[in-house]
Motif scaffolding. Structure first.
Motif, PDB file in Angstrom:
ATOM      1  N   ALA A  40      42.849  36.530  50.182  1.00 24.41           N
ATOM      2  CA  ALA A  40      43.512  36.562  48.884  1.00 24.41           C
ATOM      3  C   ALA A  40      44.054  37.972  48.684  1.00 24.41           C
ATOM      4  O   ALA A  40      43.301  38.941  48.743  1.00 24.41           O
ATOM      5  CB  ALA A  40      42.527  36.212  47.774  1.00 24.41           C
ATOM      6  N   ASP A  41      45.371  38.067  48.508  1.00 24.54           N
ATOM      7  CA  ASP A  41      45.999  39.364  48.261  1.00 24.54           C
ATOM      8  C   ASP A  41      47.309  39.124  47.517  1.00 24.54           C
ATOM      9  O   ASP A  41      47.638  37.992  47.164  1.00 24.54           O
ATOM     10  CB  ASP A  41      46.207  40.162  49.548  1.00 24.54           C
ATOM     11  N   ALA A  42      48.048  40.187  47.269  1.00 29.76           N
ATOM     12  CA  ALA A  42      49.282  40.079  46.476  1.00 29.76           C
ATOM     13  C   ALA A  42      50.322  39.171  47.124  1.00 29.76           C
ATOM     14  O   ALA A  42      51.138  38.563  46.430  1.00 29.76           O
ATOM     15  CB  ALA A  42      49.866  41.466  46.237  1.00 29.76           C
TER      16      ALA A  42
ATOM     17  N   SER B  68      37.330  42.474  41.566  1.00 35.11           N
ATOM     18  CA  SER B  68      38.608  42.437  42.264  1.00 35.11           C
ATOM     19  C   SER B  68      39.562  41.559  41.463  1.00 35.11           C
ATOM     20  O   SER B  68      39.130  40.564  40.863  1.00 35.11           O
ATOM     21  CB  SER B  68      38.433  41.849  43.668  1.00 35.11           C
ATOM     22  N   PRO B  69      40.855  41.885  41.489  1.00 36.06           N
ATOM     23  CA  PRO B  69      41.813  41.000  40.817  1.00 36.06           C
ATOM     24  C   PRO B  69      41.919  39.634  41.494  1.00 36.06           C
ATOM     25  O   PRO B  69      42.514  38.714  40.929  1.00 36.06           O
ATOM     26  CB  PRO B  69      43.135  41.758  40.902  1.00 36.06           C
ATOM     27  N   TYR B  70      41.335  39.483  42.657  1.00 38.40           N
ATOM     28  CA  TYR B  70      41.401  38.218  43.397  1.00 38.40           C
ATOM     29  C   TYR B  70      40.127  37.388  43.274  1.00 38.40           C
ATOM     30  O   TYR B  70      39.944  36.400  43.972  1.00 38.40           O
ATOM     31  CB  TYR B  70      41.746  38.485  44.864  1.00 38.40           C
ATOM     32  N   ILE B  71      39.247  37.814  42.359  1.00 39.00           N
ATOM     33  CA  ILE B  71      38.041  37.044  42.060  1.00 39.00           C
ATOM     34  C   ILE B  71      38.069  36.704  40.580  1.00 39.00           C
ATOM     35  O   ILE B  71      38.083  37.594  39.737  1.00 39.00           O
ATOM     36  CB  ILE B  71      36.756  37.837  42.389  1.00 39.00           C
ATOM     37  N   GLN B  72      38.099  35.413  40.276  1.00 42.43           N
ATOM     38  CA  GLN B  72      38.119  34.962  38.888  1.00 42.43           C
ATOM     39  C   GLN B  72      36.715  34.568  38.448  1.00 42.43           C
ATOM     40  O   GLN B  72      36.027  33.841  39.170  1.00 42.43           O
ATOM     41  CB  GLN B  72      39.024  33.747  38.726  1.00 42.43           C
ATOM     42  N   GLU B  73      36.323  35.052  37.286  1.00 46.67           N
ATOM     43  CA  GLU B  73      35.030  34.673  36.714  1.00 46.67           C
ATOM     44  C   GLU B  73      35.167  33.277  36.107  1.00 46.67           C
ATOM     45  O   GLU B  73      36.157  32.972  35.440  1.00 46.67           O
ATOM     46  CB  GLU B  73      34.592  35.672  35.646  1.00 46.67           C
ATOM     47  N   LYS B  74      34.193  32.429  36.371  1.00 42.78           N
ATOM     48  CA  LYS B  74      34.201  31.062  35.862  1.00 42.78           C
ATOM     49  C   LYS B  74      32.951  30.819  35.020  1.00 42.78           C
ATOM     50  O   LYS B  74      31.950  31.513  35.143  1.00 42.78           O
ATOM     51  CB  LYS B  74      34.240  30.043  37.017  1.00 42.78           C
ATOM     52  N   THR B  75      33.011  29.789  34.188  1.00 45.15           N
ATOM     53  CA  THR B  75      31.859  29.413  33.372  1.00 45.15           C
ATOM     54  C   THR B  75      30.962  28.459  34.168  1.00 45.15           C
ATOM     55  O   THR B  75      31.390  27.864  35.172  1.00 45.15           O
ATOM     56  CB  THR B  75      32.300  28.706  32.084  1.00 45.15           C
TER      57      THR B  75
END
Length: 158
Positions: free
Chosen positions: A71-73, A142-149
């Motif tokens: 995962a990158d730009a 990291s901007p490529y890791i999204q926090e989830k519930t």
């Protein structure tokens, strides 16, 4: 090939020192890494959050890279997900990504051994517990890791 040489050095060094095996280069940060069933599974993060930042899952067997997911730009749809799940007597940080209908999950529990699972069509098709030493900081930002519930994570499993 630089990645293969770095991987070989990491594996030889880990074996010599009795430390965790990793597919990450010396200048990368380790989000998750361990050995399981003669394989090494790692999630590596770029050394800095500059323009060339990335997060990459790397799977190797017998010192040879067999699968990676980055995962990158340049790949904005490639993202990793993370959730912190707590229960009555335990907690886990779980990191995952989806690729071609498969979901790859890395679980770092407070109690027990870290593990890796692969799911397809909402069913677990492979699960491996880490048998070697674990390395990593599953809280790296990291901007490529999204926090989830928790709800989003459990919906993935249903």
């Amino acid at each position: 090939m630089k990645a293969s040489f770095g991987l070989l050095v990491a594996i030889i060094s880990a074996q010599a020192l009795g430390t965790a095996m990793t597919n990450c280069a010396a200048d990368e940060r380790i989000l998750f890494s361990c050995a399981a069933n003669k394989k090494t599974i790692s999630v590596c993060v770029s050394p800095s959050a500059l323009n060339n930042s990335y997060v990459e899952y790397r799977f190797s067997a017998a010192g040879k890279m067999t699968f990676s997911y980055r995962a990158d730009a340049s790949q904005p749809k490639h993202l990793f997900q993370r959730v912190h799940v707590t229960g009555a007597s335990s907690a886990s940080t779980i990191i995952w990504f989806e690729n071609d209908g498969y979901v790859y999950l890395m679980n770092d529990p407070i109690k027990g051994r870290p593990s890796i699972s692969v799911r397809k069509d909402r069913k677990t098709i492979t699960r491996m517990e880490c048998t070697g030493k674990f390395a990593g900081d599953t809280d790296i930002v990291s901007p490529y890791i999204q926090e989830k519930t928790n709800d989003e994570y459990f919906n993935l499993l249903r």
